[in-house]
Scaffold this motif. Structure first.
Motif, mmCIF file in Angstrom:
data_model
loop_
_atom_site.group_PDB
_atom_site.id
_atom_site.type_symbol
_atom_site.label_atom_id
_atom_site.label_comp_id
_atom_site.label_asym_id
_atom_site.label_seq_id
_atom_site.Cartn_x
_atom_site.Cartn_y
_atom_site.Cartn_z
ATOM 1 N N ARG A 93 0.836 -1.206 0.000
ATOM 2 C CA ARG A 93 0.000 0.000 0.000
ATOM 3 C C ARG A 93 0.869 1.255 0.000
ATOM 4 N N ARG A 94 1.954 1.219 0.769
ATOM 5 C CA ARG A 94 2.881 2.351 0.782
ATOM 6 C C ARG A 94 3.438 2.605 -0.602
ATOM 7 N N TRP A 95 3.845 1.539 -1.288
ATOM 8 C CA TRP A 95 4.399 1.700 -2.634
ATOM 9 C C TRP A 95 3.371 2.331 -3.560
ATOM 10 N N ALA A 96 2.164 1.827 -3.511
ATOM 11 C CA ALA A 96 1.128 2.315 -4.418
ATOM 12 C C ALA A 96 0.838 3.790 -4.210
ATOM 13 N N VAL A 97 0.692 4.198 -2.962
ATOM 14 C CA VAL A 97 0.321 5.590 -2.730
ATOM 15 C C VAL A 97 1.481 6.539 -2.987
ATOM 16 N N VAL A 98 2.689 6.120 -2.652
ATOM 17 C CA VAL A 98 3.832 7.014 -2.856
ATOM 18 C C VAL A 98 4.129 7.179 -4.340
ATOM 19 N N THR A 99 4.187 6.086 -5.067
ATOM 20 C CA THR A 99 4.484 6.215 -6.495
ATOM 21 C C THR A 99 3.331 6.881 -7.234
ATOM 22 N N GLY A 100 2.123 6.633 -6.802
ATOM 23 C CA GLY A 100 0.974 7.292 -7.413
ATOM 24 C C GLY A 100 0.920 8.778 -7.129
ATOM 25 N N ALA A 101 1.438 9.193 -5.994
ATOM 26 C CA ALA A 101 1.408 10.608 -5.610
ATOM 27 C C ALA A 101 2.360 11.440 -6.437
ATOM 28 N N SER A 102 3.376 10.816 -6.969
ATOM 29 C CA SER A 102 4.388 11.587 -7.650
ATOM 30 C C SER A 102 3.832 12.318 -8.860
ATOM 31 N N GLY A 103 3.290 11.581 -9.809
ATOM 32 C CA GLY A 103 2.788 12.211 -11.021
ATOM 33 C C GLY A 103 3.887 12.916 -11.804
ATOM 34 N N ASN A 104 5.138 12.651 -11.465
ATOM 35 C CA ASN A 104 6.264 13.345 -12.062
ATOM 36 C C ASN A 104 7.365 12.321 -12.309
ATOM 37 N N LEU A 105 7.711 12.105 -13.568
ATOM 38 C CA LEU A 105 8.711 11.095 -13.898
ATOM 39 C C LEU A 105 10.066 11.389 -13.269
ATOM 40 N N TYR A 106 10.398 12.659 -13.101
ATOM 41 C CA TYR A 106 11.660 13.028 -12.477
ATOM 42 C C TYR A 106 11.719 12.493 -11.043
ATOM 43 N N LEU A 107 10.609 12.588 -10.330
ATOM 44 C CA LEU A 107 10.593 12.139 -8.942
ATOM 45 C C LEU A 107 10.670 10.618 -8.828
ATOM 46 N N LEU A 108 10.246 9.941 -9.881
ATOM 47 C CA LEU A 108 10.302 8.481 -9.866
ATOM 48 C C LEU A 108 11.598 7.938 -10.460
ATOM 49 N N ALA A 109 12.500 8.823 -10.890
ATOM 50 C CA ALA A 109 13.767 8.390 -11.479
ATOM 51 C C ALA A 109 14.540 7.446 -10.550
ATOM 52 N N PRO A 110 14.619 7.717 -9.242
ATOM 53 C CA PRO A 110 15.330 6.759 -8.376
ATOM 54 C C PRO A 110 14.698 5.362 -8.391
ATOM 55 N N LEU A 111 13.393 5.299 -8.547
ATOM 56 C CA LEU A 111 12.732 3.998 -8.613
ATOM 57 C C LEU A 111 13.089 3.279 -9.906
ATOM 58 N N ARG A 112 13.148 4.003 -11.008
ATOM 59 C CA ARG A 112 13.546 3.385 -12.282
ATOM 60 C C ARG A 112 14.977 2.839 -12.187
ATOM 61 N N VAL A 113 15.863 3.594 -11.553
ATOM 62 C CA VAL A 113 17.246 3.147 -11.378
ATOM 63 C C VAL A 113 17.291 1.891 -10.502
ATOM 64 N N ALA A 114 16.552 1.903 -9.416
ATOM 65 C CA ALA A 114 16.515 0.741 -8.520
ATOM 66 C C ALA A 114 15.926 -0.474 -9.236
ATOM 67 N N MET A 115 14.874 -0.270 -10.003
ATOM 68 C CA MET A 115 14.243 -1.383 -10.716
ATOM 69 C C MET A 115 15.239 -2.018 -11.689
ATOM 70 N N ALA A 116 15.977 -1.193 -12.407
ATOM 71 C CA ALA A 116 16.983 -1.725 -13.330
ATOM 72 C C ALA A 116 18.043 -2.512 -12.557
ATOM 73 N N ARG A 117 18.455 -1.979 -11.425
ATOM 74 C CA ARG A 117 19.449 -2.678 -10.600
ATOM 75 C C ARG A 117 18.897 -4.006 -10.095
ATOM 76 N N TRP A 118 17.664 -3.994 -9.592
ATOM 77 C CA TRP A 118 17.077 -5.232 -9.075
ATOM 78 C C TRP A 118 16.967 -6.301 -10.154
ATOM 79 N N HIS A 119 16.725 -5.881 -11.381
ATOM 80 C CA HIS A 119 16.551 -6.862 -12.453
ATOM 81 C C HIS A 119 17.865 -7.272 -13.115
ATOM 82 N N ARG A 120 18.947 -6.568 -12.819
ATOM 83 C CA ARG A 120 20.259 -6.953 -13.345
ATOM 84 C C ARG A 120 21.133 -7.639 -12.289
ATOM 85 N N GLU A 121 20.855 -7.357 -11.037
ATOM 86 C CA GLU A 121 21.691 -7.829 -9.924
ATOM 87 C C GLU A 121 21.904 -9.339 -9.972
#
Length: 168
Positions: free
Chosen positions: A90-118
Protein backbone atom coordinates in the motif's frame (compact mmCIF):
# COMPACT_ATOMS: atom_id res chain seq x y z
CA UNK A 1 11.01 16.38 14.45
CA UNK A 2 12.86 13.56 12.79
CA UNK A 3 12.95 13.00 9.06
CA UNK A 4 11.46 9.49 9.35
CA UNK A 5 8.49 10.78 11.33
CA UNK A 6 7.80 13.34 8.62
CA UNK A 7 7.95 10.65 5.94
CA UNK A 8 5.60 8.49 8.02
CA UNK A 9 3.17 11.39 8.35
CA UNK A 10 3.26 12.03 4.61
CA UNK A 11 2.65 8.36 3.79
CA UNK A 12 -0.20 8.16 6.31
CA UNK A 13 -1.76 11.27 4.80
CA UNK A 14 -1.51 9.77 1.33
CA UNK A 15 -3.05 6.49 2.48
CA UNK A 16 -5.89 8.22 4.32
CA UNK A 17 -6.75 11.09 1.99
CA UNK A 18 -4.99 10.60 -1.36
CA UNK A 19 -2.48 12.65 -3.30
CA UNK A 20 -4.65 15.77 -3.50
CA UNK A 21 -4.30 16.14 0.28
CA UNK A 22 -0.50 16.00 0.22
CA UNK A 23 0.57 19.54 1.04
CA UNK A 24 3.45 20.65 3.22
CA UNK A 25 1.05 22.28 5.66
CA UNK A 26 -1.02 19.08 5.94
CA UNK A 27 2.05 16.91 6.47
CA UNK A 28 3.39 19.28 9.13
CA UNK A 29 0.02 19.24 10.90
CA UNK A 30 -0.17 15.44 10.71
CA UNK A 31 3.36 15.19 12.11
CA UNK A 32 2.65 17.69 14.86
CA UNK A 33 5.32 20.16 13.86
CA UNK A 34 5.56 23.56 12.26
CA UNK A 35 5.81 23.98 8.52
CA UNK A 36 9.27 25.45 9.17
CA UNK A 37 10.25 22.23 10.92
CA UNK A 38 9.17 20.28 7.88
CA UNK A 39 10.99 22.66 5.52
CA UNK A 40 14.19 22.10 7.49
CA UNK A 41 14.17 18.48 6.25
CA UNK A 42 12.30 18.84 2.96
CA UNK A 43 12.53 22.10 1.04
CA UNK A 44 9.51 21.35 -1.16
CA UNK A 45 6.69 18.90 -1.78
CA UNK A 46 8.83 17.35 -4.53
CA UNK A 47 11.69 16.83 -2.07
CA UNK A 48 9.26 15.14 0.32
CA UNK A 49 7.97 12.78 -2.39
CA UNK A 50 11.52 12.04 -3.51
CA UNK A 51 12.36 11.22 0.12
CA UNK A 52 9.42 8.80 0.32
CA UNK A 53 10.46 7.09 -2.93
CA UNK A 54 14.07 6.78 -1.77
CA UNK A 55 12.95 5.32 1.55
CA UNK A 56 10.79 2.71 -0.21
CA UNK A 57 13.79 1.65 -2.28
CA UNK A 58 16.02 1.45 0.78
CA UNK A 59 13.38 -0.58 2.66
CA UNK A 60 13.09 -3.08 -0.18
CA UNK A 61 16.88 -3.34 -0.51
CA UNK A 62 17.04 -4.17 3.20
CA UNK A 63 14.25 -6.71 2.85
CA UNK A 64 16.12 -8.43 0.01
CA UNK A 65 19.37 -8.47 2.01
CA UNK A 66 17.61 -9.96 5.05
CA UNK A 67 16.33 -13.07 3.26
CA UNK A 68 19.44 -15.29 3.38
CA UNK A 69 18.84 -17.52 0.36
CA UNK A 70 21.63 -18.79 -1.89
CA UNK A 71 20.79 -16.58 -4.91
CA UNK A 72 19.74 -13.00 -5.39
CA UNK A 73 16.61 -14.08 -7.27
CA UNK A 74 15.43 -16.26 -4.39
CA UNK A 75 16.03 -13.34 -2.02
CA UNK A 76 14.15 -11.02 -4.39
CA UNK A 77 11.26 -13.48 -4.61
CA UNK A 78 11.04 -13.91 -0.83
CA UNK A 79 11.27 -10.14 -0.30
CA UNK A 80 8.51 -9.52 -2.83
CA UNK A 81 6.13 -11.93 -1.13
CA UNK A 82 7.04 -10.55 2.30
CA UNK A 83 6.34 -7.01 1.11
CA UNK A 84 3.07 -7.89 -0.60
CA UNK A 85 1.75 -9.95 2.31
CA UNK A 86 2.81 -7.50 5.02
CA UNK A 87 0.89 -4.51 3.71
CA UNK A 88 4.00 -2.65 2.53
CA UNK A 89 2.48 -2.71 -0.92
CA UNK A 90 0.00 0.00 0.00
CA UNK A 91 2.88 2.35 0.78
CA UNK A 92 4.40 1.70 -2.63
CA UNK A 93 1.13 2.32 -4.42
CA UNK A 94 0.32 5.59 -2.73
CA UNK A 95 3.83 7.01 -2.86
CA UNK A 96 4.48 6.21 -6.50
CA UNK A 97 0.97 7.29 -7.41
CA UNK A 98 1.41 10.61 -5.61
CA UNK A 99 4.39 11.59 -7.65
CA UNK A 100 2.79 12.21 -11.02
CA UNK A 101 6.26 13.35 -12.06
CA UNK A 102 8.71 11.09 -13.90
CA UNK A 103 11.66 13.03 -12.48
CA UNK A 104 10.59 12.14 -8.94
CA UNK A 105 10.30 8.48 -9.87
CA UNK A 106 13.77 8.39 -11.48
CA UNK A 107 15.33 6.76 -8.38
CA UNK A 108 12.73 4.00 -8.61
CA UNK A 109 13.55 3.38 -12.28
CA UNK A 110 17.25 3.15 -11.38
CA UNK A 111 16.51 0.74 -8.52
CA UNK A 112 14.24 -1.38 -10.72
CA UNK A 113 16.98 -1.72 -13.33
CA UNK A 114 19.45 -2.68 -10.60
CA UNK A 115 17.08 -5.23 -9.08
CA UNK A 116 16.55 -6.86 -12.45
CA UNK A 117 20.26 -6.95 -13.35
CA UNK A 118 21.69 -7.83 -9.92
CA UNK A 119 23.52 -11.14 -9.86
CA UNK A 120 22.13 -12.49 -13.13
CA UNK A 121 25.61 -13.64 -14.19
CA UNK A 122 25.90 -15.78 -11.07
CA UNK A 123 22.45 -17.36 -11.34
CA UNK A 124 22.45 -21.06 -12.37
CA UNK A 125 19.77 -20.26 -14.98
CA UNK A 126 19.69 -16.53 -15.81
CA UNK A 127 16.60 -16.83 -18.03
CA UNK A 128 14.60 -18.54 -15.28
CA UNK A 129 15.81 -15.89 -12.84
CA UNK A 130 14.54 -13.15 -15.15
CA UNK A 131 11.18 -14.89 -15.54
CA UNK A 132 10.77 -15.15 -11.76
CA UNK A 133 11.74 -11.49 -11.24
CA UNK A 134 9.26 -10.39 -13.91
CA UNK A 135 6.56 -12.54 -12.30
CA UNK A 136 7.29 -10.73 -9.02
CA UNK A 137 6.66 -7.41 -10.78
CA UNK A 138 3.37 -8.76 -12.07
CA UNK A 139 2.40 -9.83 -8.57
CA UNK A 140 3.19 -6.32 -7.25
CA UNK A 141 1.02 -4.78 -9.95
CA UNK A 142 -1.96 -7.10 -9.50
CA UNK A 143 -1.84 -6.91 -5.71
CA UNK A 144 -1.63 -3.11 -5.90
CA UNK A 145 -4.93 -2.99 -7.74
CA UNK A 146 -6.65 -5.69 -5.71
CA UNK A 147 -4.86 -6.34 -2.39
CA UNK A 148 -7.48 -8.87 -1.27
CA UNK A 149 -7.39 -10.98 -4.43
CA UNK A 150 -5.23 -13.73 -2.92
CA UNK A 151 -5.20 -15.30 0.53
CA UNK A 152 -2.10 -16.62 2.30
CA UNK A 153 -2.54 -20.14 0.93
CA UNK A 154 -2.67 -18.84 -2.62
CA UNK A 155 0.44 -16.72 -2.04
CA UNK A 156 2.24 -19.76 -0.64
CA UNK A 157 1.34 -21.80 -3.72
CA UNK A 158 2.44 -19.03 -6.09
CA UNK A 159 5.72 -18.65 -4.24
CA UNK A 160 6.34 -22.42 -4.29
CA UNK A 161 5.65 -22.61 -8.02
CA UNK A 162 7.99 -19.71 -8.75
CA UNK A 163 10.72 -21.30 -6.64
CA UNK A 164 10.22 -24.51 -8.64
CA UNK A 165 11.24 -22.59 -11.78
CA UNK A 166 14.66 -21.92 -10.27
CA UNK A 167 17.40 -24.56 -10.14
CA UNK A 168 18.03 -25.93 -6.65
Amino acid sequence: MRREELLDAAEDLLCDQGSQALTLAAVAERAGCSKGGLLYHFSSKEALIKGMVERLIEDFDQLIAAQGHDTYTKNYLAATFAAVQSGRLRRWAVVTGASGNLYLLAPLRVAMARWHREGLGSEPDPAAAQIVRLACEGLWDVATHDPDLYDDDHYAELKRRLLDLLPA
